[in-house]
Design an enzyme around this catalytic site. Structure first.
Site, mmCIF file in Angstrom:
data_model
loop_
_atom_site.group_PDB
_atom_site.id
_atom_site.type_symbol
_atom_site.label_atom_id
_atom_site.label_comp_id
_atom_site.label_asym_id
_atom_site.label_seq_id
_atom_site.Cartn_x
_atom_site.Cartn_y
_atom_site.Cartn_z
ATOM 1 N N HIS A 92 0.819 -1.216 0.000
ATOM 2 C CA HIS A 92 0.000 0.000 0.000
ATOM 3 C C HIS A 92 0.850 1.263 0.000
ATOM 4 O O HIS A 92 0.357 2.344 -0.344
ATOM 5 C CB HIS A 92 -0.978 0.004 1.185
ATOM 6 C CG HIS A 92 -0.383 0.385 2.501
ATOM 7 N ND1 HIS A 92 -0.032 -0.542 3.454
ATOM 8 C CD2 HIS A 92 -0.080 1.589 3.039
ATOM 9 C CE1 HIS A 92 0.453 0.073 4.519
ATOM 10 N NE2 HIS A 92 0.439 1.368 4.293
ATOM 11 N N ASP A 122 -0.015 -7.272 1.567
ATOM 12 C CA ASP A 122 0.550 -5.946 1.809
ATOM 13 C C ASP A 122 2.076 -5.965 1.881
ATOM 14 O O ASP A 122 2.680 -5.305 2.727
ATOM 15 C CB ASP A 122 -0.036 -5.306 3.072
ATOM 16 C CG ASP A 122 0.123 -3.786 3.062
ATOM 17 O OD1 ASP A 122 0.303 -3.219 1.968
ATOM 18 O OD2 ASP A 122 0.059 -3.175 4.138
ATOM 19 N N GLY A 197 3.569 7.070 7.547
ATOM 20 C CA GLY A 197 4.967 7.155 7.146
ATOM 21 C C GLY A 197 5.808 6.025 7.705
ATOM 22 O O GLY A 197 6.900 5.735 7.203
ATOM 23 N N ASN A 198 5.326 5.366 8.775
ATOM 24 C CA ASN A 198 6.041 4.212 9.332
ATOM 25 C C ASN A 198 5.850 2.949 8.507
ATOM 26 O O ASN A 198 6.644 1.997 8.622
ATOM 27 C CB ASN A 198 5.569 3.906 10.756
ATOM 28 C CG ASN A 198 6.340 4.643 11.826
ATOM 29 O OD1 ASN A 198 5.789 5.464 12.540
ATOM 30 N ND2 ASN A 198 7.626 4.352 11.928
ATOM 31 N N SER A 199 4.793 2.891 7.708
ATOM 32 C CA SER A 199 4.506 1.656 6.975
ATOM 33 C C SER A 199 5.687 1.228 6.117
ATOM 34 O O SER A 199 6.312 2.036 5.425
ATOM 35 C CB SER A 199 3.284 1.854 6.072
ATOM 36 O OG SER A 199 2.106 1.591 6.755
ATOM 37 N N LEU A 254 -8.585 -22.341 -1.051
ATOM 38 C CA LEU A 254 -9.144 -23.516 -0.407
ATOM 39 C C LEU A 254 -10.517 -23.841 -0.983
ATOM 40 O O LEU A 254 -10.808 -24.989 -1.285
ATOM 41 C CB LEU A 254 -9.241 -23.305 1.104
ATOM 42 C CG LEU A 254 -9.881 -24.422 1.926
ATOM 43 C CD1 LEU A 254 -9.101 -25.733 1.778
ATOM 44 C CD2 LEU A 254 -9.975 -24.013 3.397
ATOM 45 N N GLY A 255 -11.356 -22.810 -1.118
ATOM 46 C CA GLY A 255 -12.651 -23.004 -1.756
ATOM 47 C C GLY A 255 -13.823 -23.159 -0.799
ATOM 48 O O GLY A 255 -14.610 -24.096 -0.933
#
Length: 353
Positions: A92, A122, A197-199, A254-255
């Site tokens: 992201h 992510d 901003g830490n992501s 998996l379904g």
């Protein structure tokens, strides 16, 4: 058992808004210190113990943390994964960008290529055209609750910011929020301050090892409220290696359609389990169908690890590599069963796990 399915009410994530700790448009510039890239030291963690001070851990780890600018003033963080120029960040953070600006510990900005992303988990991989970079040390050991946790990154664009706290909890699951983002599971929860901003930056343990990649917070204001989350390093590294080798990764399949087993329903039907994922429907000819899963089954574990909700099942299945054989622990009519199946790639135009 179909009455149980009808009685299930979906769980609600209460008391907070899930936010990505991603970008800030009013950011201060990255640090002005300059030095040759060749002079950046590789972190030496050999002398660090679990009770090492935050100051020592930060000094050893910061050279491997990068400040990112992704366009239009947006900022984020990353951590050096391989000395030949590969870094790990959040999907992201980079969004749909092909290039980002990367500022390493030497204070110099350079162009970084977005190698590949895994939005369902992510995770993204970047590459700068340099060798001999100071790599971080990653650990696949699960931390203990209460252990030190140190977040390093660029909150609000202030690069090389260090905050500290503890590991607050393990195996947290964040359901998709109203913006349509993905379910993330097995997360590390921390009270170390994490802000926009830490992501993409590292969550480091008391020995200076990266134990997670910071990804999100829960907050009423969009800024730190003491509840932050990181993707375990083992998940991030596994996906990064696959992204580098193959250029893309697909979520496994998996379904099933399912829902959370609510405590009220478990008590009403006198079940031997209090939590898990109730199978509502099985996709024909899917791995779940081949395993013999049926409507009303309650999934309580995957490969020996307990699951508490359908969110857990969904998140764990998605980050598993297609072609992997798994064992499901299932309760059916009061009897515990173990069912084995091999996951496939998730078909197009489906969001089912």
């Amino acid at each position: 058992m179909s009455a149980i399915v009808a009685a299930i009410v979906a769980a609600v994530v209460a008391a907070g808004v899930v936010e990505n700790a991603d970008v800030d448009s009013a950011a201060s510039p990255a640090g002005e210190d300059t030095a040759d890239a060749d002079e950046v030291p590789t972190p030496d963690l050999s002398g660090l113990e679990a009770d090492t001070s935050v100051e020592v851990v930060a000094e050893a780890t910061m050279p491997s943390v990068a400040h990112l600018e992704t366009g239009q003033g947006a900022t984020g963080s990353a951590v050096i994964f391989r000395e030949d120029g590969y870094l790990i960040t959040n999907a992201h953070v980079v969004g749909n960008a092909n290039q980002v600006q990367v500022t390493l510990g030497d204070g110099q900005a350079r162009s970084g290529e977005v190698v590949a992303t895994a939005p369902f988990a992510d995770i993204a991989v970047l590459r700068v055209d340099e060798d001999g970079l100071p790599t971080a040390e990653f650990t696949d050991e699960a931390p203990n609750v209460g252990a030190p946790a140190i977040a390093i990154g660029s909150p609000f664009g202030f690069d090389a910011t260090v905050t500290s706290g503890v590991v607050s909890a393990l195996n947290r699951t964040l359901p998709a929020d109203q913006r349509g983002e993905v379910v993330l599971s097995d997360l590390i929860q921390t009270d170390a301050a994490i802000n926009p901003g830490n992501s993409g930056g590292p969550l480091v343990d008391g020995e200076g090892r990266v134990m997670g990649i910071n990804t999100a917070i829960i907050s009423q204001t969009g800024t730190d409220a003491g509840i932050g989350f990181a993707i375990p390093a083992s998940t991030a590294v596994s996906l990064a290696e696959r992204l580098i080798d193959d250029g893309e990764v697909s979520p496994a399949f998996l379904g099933i359609q399912g829902d959370n087993l609510e405590p009220g329903a478990a008590e009403q039907f006198d079940l031997d389990v209090a939590s898990g994922a109730v199978v509502v429907a099985v996709v024909p000819d899917s791995p779940a169908d081949e395993a013999g899963l049926a409507e009303g089954d309650i999934i309580t574990g995957i490969d020996g690890d307990g699951v508490e909700s359908m969110f857990d099942v969904q998140g764990r299945i998605r980050i598993t590599e297609p072609g992997t054989t798994i064992t499901l622990t299932v309760v059916r009519d009061g009897e515990e069963l173990e069912l084995e199946t091999t996951l496939t790639e998730q078909p197009e135009q489906t969001e089912l796990p």
